[in-house]
Design a protein around this motif. Structure first.
Motif, PDB file in Angstrom:
ATOM      1  N   LEU A  92       0.693  -1.264  -0.038  1.00  0.00           N
ATOM      2  CA  LEU A  92       0.114   0.122   0.072  1.00  0.00           C
ATOM      3  C   LEU A  92       0.803   1.239   0.066  1.00  0.00           C
ATOM      4  O   LEU A  92       2.016   1.393   0.845  1.00  0.00           O
ATOM      5  N   GLU A  93       0.455   2.190  -0.571  1.00  0.00           N
ATOM      6  CA  GLU A  93       0.970   3.513  -0.766  1.00  0.00           C
ATOM      7  C   GLU A  93       0.127   4.535   0.315  1.00  0.00           C
ATOM      8  O   GLU A  93      -1.118   4.666  -0.471  1.00  0.00           O
ATOM      9  N   PRO A  94       0.480   5.124   1.442  1.00  0.00           N
ATOM     10  CA  PRO A  94      -0.390   5.978   2.144  1.00  0.00           C
ATOM     11  C   PRO A  94      -0.719   7.283   1.226  1.00  0.00           C
ATOM     12  O   PRO A  94      -0.014   7.621   0.334  1.00  0.00           O
ATOM     13  N   LEU A  95      -1.884   7.623   1.509  1.00  0.00           N
ATOM     14  CA  LEU A  95      -2.630   8.896   0.586  1.00  0.00           C
ATOM     15  C   LEU A  95      -2.090  10.142   1.520  1.00  0.00           C
ATOM     16  O   LEU A  95      -2.127  11.235   0.743  1.00  0.00           O
ATOM     17  N   SER A  96      -1.520  10.144   2.576  1.00  0.00           N
ATOM     18  CA  SER A  96      -0.713  11.290   3.267  1.00  0.00           C
ATOM     19  C   SER A  96       0.427  11.198   3.594  1.00  0.00           C
ATOM     20  O   SER A  96       0.792  10.009   4.284  1.00  0.00           O
ATOM     21  N   PRO A  97       1.309  12.076   3.252  1.00  0.00           N
ATOM     22  CA  PRO A  97       2.673  12.203   3.749  1.00  0.00           C
ATOM     23  C   PRO A  97       2.929  12.318   5.227  1.00  0.00           C
ATOM     24  O   PRO A  97       2.529  13.448   5.626  1.00  0.00           O
ATOM     25  N   TYR A  98       3.227  11.444   5.653  1.00  0.00           N
ATOM     26  CA  TYR A  98       3.295  11.478   7.481  1.00  0.00           C
ATOM     27  C   TYR A  98       4.328  12.561   7.827  1.00  0.00           C
ATOM     28  O   TYR A  98       4.026  13.256   8.934  1.00  0.00           O
ATOM     29  N   GLU A  99       5.361  12.996   7.096  1.00  0.00           N
ATOM     30  CA  GLU A  99       6.312  13.730   7.566  1.00  0.00           C
ATOM     31  C   GLU A  99       5.937  15.196   7.563  1.00  0.00           C
ATOM     32  O   GLU A  99       6.646  16.174   8.055  1.00  0.00           O
ATOM     33  N   ARG A 100       4.751  15.480   6.834  1.00  0.00           N
ATOM     34  CA  ARG A 100       4.423  16.707   6.681  1.00  0.00           C
ATOM     35  C   ARG A 100       3.056  17.236   7.348  1.00  0.00           C
ATOM     36  O   ARG A 100       2.424  18.105   7.251  1.00  0.00           O
ATOM     37  N   ILE A 101       2.658  16.260   8.050  1.00  0.00           N
ATOM     38  CA  ILE A 101       1.352  16.437   9.086  1.00  0.00           C
ATOM     39  C   ILE A 101       1.499  17.410  10.060  1.00  0.00           C
ATOM     40  O   ILE A 101       2.625  17.188  10.874  1.00  0.00           O
ATOM     41  N   THR A 102       0.651  18.421  10.048  1.00  0.00           N
ATOM     42  CA  THR A 102       0.938  19.446  11.113  1.00  0.00           C
ATOM     43  C   THR A 102      -0.376  19.399  12.181  1.00  0.00           C
ATOM     44  O   THR A 102      -0.244  19.854  13.355  1.00  0.00           O
ATOM     45  N   PHE A 103      -1.385  19.252  11.349  1.00  0.00           N
ATOM     46  CA  PHE A 103      -2.823  19.140  12.209  1.00  0.00           C
ATOM     47  C   PHE A 103      -3.506  17.852  11.943  1.00  0.00           C
ATOM     48  O   PHE A 103      -3.492  17.437  11.080  1.00  0.00           O
ATOM     49  N   VAL A 104      -4.231  17.378  13.149  1.00  0.00           N
ATOM     50  CA  VAL A 104      -4.963  16.245  12.859  1.00  0.00           C
ATOM     51  C   VAL A 104      -6.421  16.437  13.518  1.00  0.00           C
ATOM     52  O   VAL A 104      -6.417  17.292  14.282  1.00  0.00           O
ATOM     53  N   SER A 105      -7.328  15.531  13.193  1.00  0.00           N
ATOM     54  CA  SER A 105      -8.600  15.400  13.992  1.00  0.00           C
ATOM     55  C   SER A 105      -8.847  14.079  14.638  1.00  0.00           C
ATOM     56  O   SER A 105      -8.538  13.055  13.773  1.00  0.00           O
ATOM     57  N   VAL A 106      -9.020  13.944  15.832  1.00  0.00           N
ATOM     58  CA  VAL A 106      -9.192  12.772  16.555  1.00  0.00           C
ATOM     59  C   VAL A 106     -10.669  12.369  16.662  1.00  0.00           C
ATOM     60  O   VAL A 106     -11.567  13.399  17.291  1.00  0.00           O
ATOM     61  N   LEU A 107     -11.205  11.353  16.029  1.00  0.00           N
ATOM     62  CA  LEU A 107     -12.704  11.041  15.977  1.00  0.00           C
ATOM     63  C   LEU A 107     -12.938  10.271  17.521  1.00  0.00           C
ATOM     64  O   LEU A 107     -12.782   9.257  17.840  1.00  0.00           O
ATOM     65  N   ARG A 108     -14.022  11.279  18.237  1.00  0.00           N
ATOM     66  CA  ARG A 108     -14.575  10.802  19.407  1.00  0.00           C
ATOM     67  C   ARG A 108     -15.566   9.559  19.333  1.00  0.00           C
ATOM     68  O   ARG A 108     -15.994   9.431  18.271  1.00  0.00           O
ATOM     69  N   PRO A 109     -15.809   8.768  20.507  1.00  0.00           N
ATOM     70  CA  PRO A 109     -16.833   7.739  20.166  1.00  0.00           C
ATOM     71  C   PRO A 109     -18.063   8.078  19.660  1.00  0.00           C
ATOM     72  O   PRO A 109     -18.539   7.286  19.005  1.00  0.00           O
ATOM     73  N   SER A 110     -18.710   9.423  19.789  1.00  0.00           N
ATOM     74  CA  SER A 110     -19.894   9.561  18.985  1.00  0.00           C
ATOM     75  C   SER A 110     -19.573   9.537  17.459  1.00  0.00           C
ATOM     76  O   SER A 110     -20.669   9.620  16.778  1.00  0.00           O
ATOM     77  N   ALA A 111     -18.397   9.623  17.057  1.00  0.00           N
ATOM     78  CA  ALA A 111     -18.206   9.413  15.560  1.00  0.00           C
ATOM     79  C   ALA A 111     -18.664   8.273  14.733  1.00  0.00           C
ATOM     80  O   ALA A 111     -18.756   7.870  13.585  1.00  0.00           O
ATOM     81  N   LEU A 112     -18.832   7.168  15.826  1.00  0.00           N
ATOM     82  CA  LEU A 112     -19.303   5.671  15.317  1.00  0.00           C
ATOM     83  C   LEU A 112     -20.989   5.856  15.094  1.00  0.00           C
ATOM     84  O   LEU A 112     -21.444   4.893  14.174  1.00  0.00           O
ATOM     85  N   ARG A 113     -21.301   6.866  15.643  1.00  0.00           N
ATOM     86  CA  ARG A 113     -22.782   7.164  14.978  1.00  0.00           C
ATOM     87  C   ARG A 113     -23.256   8.250  14.625  1.00  0.00           C
ATOM     88  O   ARG A 113     -23.648   9.360  15.403  1.00  0.00           O
ATOM     89  N   PRO A 114     -22.634   8.900  13.431  1.00  0.00           N
ATOM     90  CA  PRO A 114     -22.819  10.191  12.965  1.00  0.00           C
ATOM     91  C   PRO A 114     -24.271  10.630  13.204  1.00  0.00           C
ATOM     92  O   PRO A 114     -25.191   9.784  12.806  1.00  0.00           O
ATOM     93  N   SER A 115     -24.483  11.873  13.370  1.00  0.00           N
ATOM     94  CA  SER A 115     -25.950  12.471  13.221  1.00  0.00           C
ATOM     95  C   SER A 115     -26.188  12.595  12.070  1.00  0.00           C
ATOM     96  O   SER A 115     -25.579  12.736  11.269  1.00  0.00           O
ATOM     97  N   LEU A 116     -27.480  12.244  11.810  1.00  0.00           N
ATOM     98  CA  LEU A 116     -28.036  12.307  10.520  1.00  0.00           C
ATOM     99  C   LEU A 116     -28.878  13.661  10.262  1.00  0.00           C
ATOM    100  O   LEU A 116     -29.361  14.311  11.183  1.00  0.00           O
TER     101      LEU A 116
END
Length: 268
Positions: free
Chosen positions: A244-268
């Motif tokens: 596999l070839e990753p879609l994002s170059p890890y060495e250039r990542i500066t900001f991320v988003s952490v998905l919290r438990p409620s992300a398992l059930r997105p609001s409709l």
């Protein structure tokens, strides 16, 4: 003979008198010439010295200007690099905001404050922790929801993200628009990963997008991770593997988003 002698003496005196007269006549002219030419010589000399000093001053000034120009160019290069970095960060933040707004996922934004991207390890340290309701095992994404890893350790204000290419990383995976569990993505270190246990009957091909399967408790389904770069195995093998070839170059990542438990059930 005497007459000849007298002529010679007379001629000598005439020449002598003529010489005296000529010298006396030319002496004022010579003095006049000196009076005229001496100021001119002094003027030309002063002008030449002024030009020489001016030229020397310009040479010195040119060096100063050159140094100043080099400093300006260096400063402009630094400013340009900062602007490019800010532009990339701004673009990444806009992409993440667009993804999170459209998906309805609950998330926490975090900045990368350290990274460890060695052959045997692939970790990021972020400036969010348990005080921000983060938990071990939560998915970490960048850009348009690209999955990069999950949280493996946490403290009050910081957390460690294990990237999917880390040799200890194991992520259940499938292919885009296919909700079946199709294999396990295993990190190989050095920025590479391998998807193993792919059923040979699936006939996986190059350039196919690999996504999370959603079978893990805190990692939502259909988060893209990478694309198939090569397929390993023979038609007689029960399972295939894919590089596999990753879609994002890890060495250039500066900001991320952490998905919290409620992300398992997105609001409709």
């Amino acid at each position: 003979m005497a007459r000849s002698y007298r002529r010679w003496v007379l001629s000598f005196f005439l020449l002598l008198i003529s010489g005296v007269l000529v010298i006396g006549f030319l002496r004022p002219l010579s003095s006049l010439g000196r009076r005229v030419t001496l100021p001119l010589a002094r003027w030309f000399s002063s002008q030449g010295q002024a030009v020489s000093e001016q030229a020397g001053g310009k040479t010195c000034l040119s060096r100063e200007e050159k140094t100043s120009m080099e400093d300006r160019l260096s400063a402009l290069a630094v400013d340009y690099a900062r602007l490019r970095s800010l532009e990339e960060e701004n673009t990444a933040l806009r992409s993440q905001a667009k993804f999170l707004f459209g998906s309805g996922y609950d998330s926490v934004g975090a900045r990368v404050i350290a990274r460890d991207l060695r052959h045997e390890r692939a970790h990021l340290l972020i400036d969010r922790g348990s005080d921000d309701a983060l938990e071990v095992g939560q998915a970490v994404v960048v850009g348009d929801g690209i999955f990069v890893g999950k949280i493996i350790s946490i403290r009050e204000r910081i957390a460690t993200v294990e990237l999917a290419t880390d040799p200890h990383s194991r992520i259940a995976a499938s292919f885009v628009d296919d909700h079946r569990l199709m294999g396990v993505v295993e990190g190989r270190g050095n920025g590479t990963a391998l998807m193993n246990y792919i059923p040979a009957s699936d006939r996986v091909k190059k350039d196919r997008t690999v996504v999370t399967s959603g079978t893990e408790e805190k990692i939502p389904a259909q988060l893209p991770f990478g694309i198939v770069n090569d397929v390993l195995g023979s038609p007689n093998d029960p399972f295939m593997s894919a590089i596999l070839e990753p879609l994002s170059p890890y060495e250039r990542i500066t900001f991320v988003s952490v998905l919290r438990p409620s992300a398992l059930r997105p609001s409709l």
